[in-house]
Design an enzyme around this catalytic site. Structure first.
Site, mmCIF file in Angstrom:
data_model
loop_
_atom_site.group_PDB
_atom_site.id
_atom_site.type_symbol
_atom_site.label_atom_id
_atom_site.label_comp_id
_atom_site.label_asym_id
_atom_site.label_seq_id
_atom_site.Cartn_x
_atom_site.Cartn_y
_atom_site.Cartn_z
ATOM 1 N N LYS A 182 9.124 -16.499 -11.289
ATOM 2 C CA LYS A 182 8.383 -15.336 -11.778
ATOM 3 C C LYS A 182 7.182 -15.788 -12.604
ATOM 4 C CE LYS A 182 8.790 -11.296 -14.753
ATOM 5 N NZ LYS A 182 9.655 -10.536 -15.692
ATOM 6 N N PHE A 223 -5.526 2.695 14.452
ATOM 7 C CA PHE A 223 -5.724 3.730 13.440
ATOM 8 C C PHE A 223 -6.746 3.236 12.424
ATOM 9 C CE2 PHE A 223 -2.238 5.768 15.310
ATOM 10 C CZ PHE A 223 -2.031 7.019 14.726
ATOM 11 N N ASN A 267 0.851 -1.192 0.000
ATOM 12 C CA ASN A 267 0.000 0.000 0.000
ATOM 13 C C ASN A 267 0.889 1.244 0.000
ATOM 14 O OD1 ASN A 267 0.602 0.640 2.900
ATOM 15 N ND2 ASN A 267 -0.475 -1.303 3.193
ATOM 16 N N ASP A 282 -4.571 -6.801 4.682
ATOM 17 C CA ASP A 282 -5.612 -7.681 5.225
ATOM 18 C C ASP A 282 -5.522 -9.096 4.651
ATOM 19 O OD1 ASP A 282 -6.766 -5.686 6.805
ATOM 20 O OD2 ASP A 282 -7.946 -4.935 5.112
ATOM 21 N N LYS A 286 -14.778 -0.271 14.484
ATOM 22 C CA LYS A 286 -13.444 -0.835 14.710
ATOM 23 C C LYS A 286 -13.042 -0.736 16.174
ATOM 24 C CE LYS A 286 -8.819 -0.800 12.644
ATOM 25 N NZ LYS A 286 -7.972 -0.223 11.559
ATOM 26 N N LYS A 339 -12.539 -4.326 18.038
ATOM 27 C CA LYS A 339 -11.152 -4.704 18.348
ATOM 28 C C LYS A 339 -10.780 -4.439 19.805
ATOM 29 C CE LYS A 339 -10.813 -5.520 13.931
ATOM 30 N NZ LYS A 339 -9.930 -4.851 12.994
#
Length: 402
Positions: free
Chosen positions: A286, A321, A207, A276, A335, A339
Site C-alpha cells: 500500500k 461506442f 470509471n 486508456d 473514431k 478505428k
C-alpha cells in the site's frame, strides 16, 4: 413448428378482451396456453379460453394434471413469448419484486422467453409513483411494456390506463416473435462495464460505467436468437439468461479475452468503458501518505477497438461506442474512421437520459456516410435497434461481395 404464446389474464375489467386476442392468435396458427389469476375468473370464465385453445386453463398452482408434469415448468419451457393481458397493478408489483404466489406469477418467473406486460387499471393507480417504479423495474429486467391508452375508463374516469388496442397488441407481439428469429445462427460478442487498473494492493483507477448498456445489448441479442459472449468488467449486474460471460478486471485482460473470442463472431460490439492508461508499475505494498504530491507514471493500454478494426474479416461487423462531453459528432466521426468501425454509437454524458447508471440512453448513430439521431429510449430498445442495423450492414456486405 407452431409458436407457443402463453397468455396471462389478471383480474381487471379488460379481461374479456383477452378472449378476442386469444381467438386472433389461434386463427393465425399459434398455440396458445392461458393462465388466469383467481380474480380474473370473476370477470370471464376459464371455459371461454378452453373452448378457444383446446387446452385446460390453469388457475391454481396445485391443480392436478393427467401427465403428472410440473405444469408451471413445462408451460414455461414451451413458451416462445409470455404476454399478460391485462396486467393489473397488483400483478405488476408481484412481478417486479419476484413474488410467485399463484400459477401465473410462478410460471412467469420460471419462463426464460420474451415477456410482455400490458397494463390496464384506473388512472390514479397507473400514475401512482409506486406503479411507475414497478414498471421501471420490469423494463430493467428486459420485459416489454405496452403502454396503456388514454380514454374513458370503466370506473368513469378519463385518463391513461385503458388497455392498449387489441389489434396493436397482436401486431407488436407478432413483431417480437419475428425479431427473435433475426439473429438465429449468428454469434455476437459484447464488451461491457468498466475496467480497473491497480495502483497498489488497495487502490485502483476506474470509471463510472455500470455495464447496463452492454448487458442490455447482450440481453437483446439473446432474445433475438443469437449465441452471445459477454466480456465484462466488474459490475453488480446479473448475467442475462443463456449468455456466456467472461469476467475480466483490467484493460489488458479485456484485450486478451477479445483477441481470443472475436474471430468466430459475426458482430463485435464494444460497449465497455475501457481505461486508456494504466500505472507503469503497481506498488507491491500500500502506498503510504507522504508529502503533498503523489506522482504516478502512466502507460497507454492496447486499443482494443482499433485492433479489431484492423483485423476484422470481410463479413464481420464492428460497432464502437463514444461517450463525450463536447464535440460529440466530430469526435465520434473521427473514431469511426480511425478505428475502421462500421458504426459508432455516440452519446453526450451531459444530455438528460443518457450516460452511466440509468436505464435509458440518448444516442446518435454515426455511419460511414450518414448519421441518425435517436430519441430517448430504454437501453434494451437501443440494443435491439443497434443489432437490427448491424444485421442489415452484414447483409449489405454479403451482397457487395457477390
Amino acid at each position: 413448428m407452431k409458436k407457443t404464446i402463453v397468455l396471462g389474464v389478471t383480474g381487471g375489467i379488460a379481461a374479456f378482451k383477452a378472449a378476442q386476442l386469444t381467438s386472433n392468435f389461434i386463427k393465425k396458427g399459434y398455440d396458445v396456453e392461458v393462465i388466469m389469476t383467481k380474480n380474473a375468473t370473476e370477470f370471464i370464465t376459464p371455459l371461454t379460453f378452453e373452448s378457444l385453445t383446446k387446452h385446460n386453463v390453469m388457475v391454481s398452482t396445485f391443480e392436478k394434471v393427467a401427465d403428472r408434469s410440473v405444469k408451471h415448468i413445462s408451460i414455461a419451457q414451451r413458451a416462445d413469448i409470455f404476454v399478460i393481458v391485462p396486467a393489473t397493478a397488483n400483478v405488476i408489483a408481484k412481478i417486479a419484486h419476484g413474488i410467485a404466489d399463484d400459477m401465473l406469477t410462478t410460471t412467469f418467473l420460471a419462463a426464460s422467453c420474451k415477456k410482455v406486460i400490458c397494463p390496464a387499471m384506473n388512472t390514479g393507480m397507473y400514475e401512482n409513483p409506486i406503479t411507475q417504479k414497478n414498471l421501471d423495474l420490469c423494463r430493467s429486467y428486459g420485459y416489454e411494456i405496452f403502454e396503456p391508452a388514454s380514454g374513458f375508463l370503466a370506473c368513469g374516469d378519463i385518463g391513461k390506463g385503458k388497455l392498449e388496442d387489441i389489434t396493436i397488441i397482436e401486431e407488436r407481439v407478432e413483431q417480437l416473435l419475428m425479431e427473435e428469429q433475426l439473429l438465429t445462427g449468428k454469434h455476437v460478442l459484447v464488451t461491457a462495464g468498466p475496467t480497473q487498473e491497480a495502483l497498489d494492493p488497495v487502490r485502483y483507477l476506474t470509471n463510472h460505467s455500470t455495464g447496463k448498456m452492454g448487458y442490455e445489448i447482450a440481453r437483446a441479442a439473446k432474445d433475438m436468437g443469437a449465441e452471445v459472449t459477454l466480456i465484462s468488467g466488474p459490475t453488480s449486474l446479473a448475467v442475462p439468461a443463456g449468455v456466456k460471460r467472461i469476467s475480466i478486471t483490467s484493460a489488458a485482460e479485456m484485450f486478451q479475452a477479445v483477441k481470443q473470442e472475436y474471430e468466430t463472431q459475426d458482430f463485435i460490439i464494444k460497449a465497455a468503458a475501457v481505461g486508456d492508461y494504466r500505472p507503469e508499475a503497481i506498488a507491491q505494498d500500500k502506498i503510504k501518505k507522504a508529502g503533498d504530491v503523489l506522482e504516478v507514471r502512466f502507460v497507454k493500454n492496447e486499443d482494443i477497438l482499433a485492433y479489431v478494426g484492423e483485423h476484422k474479416k470481410a463479413q464481420q461487423v464492428l460497432c464502437g461506442f463514444a461517450m463525450e462531453t463536447q464535440n460529440l459528432i466530430e469526435n465520434a466521426t473521427i473514431k469511426l474512421k480511425k478505428k475502421n468501425c462500421d458504426m459508432i454509437v455516440a452519446n453526450n454524458l451531459r444530455v438528460e437520459g443518457a450516460g452511466f447508471a440509468g436505464d435509458t440512453n440518448v444516442a446518435t448513430l454515426i455511419h460511414q456516410d450518414h448519421m441518425e439521431t435517436l430519441d430517448k429510449m430504454s437501453k434494451y430498445e437501443l440494443g435491439k435497434k443497434i443489432l437490427q442495423i448491424l444485421l442489415e450492414k452484414q447483409k449489405q456486405k454479403g451482397q457487395a461481395s457477390c
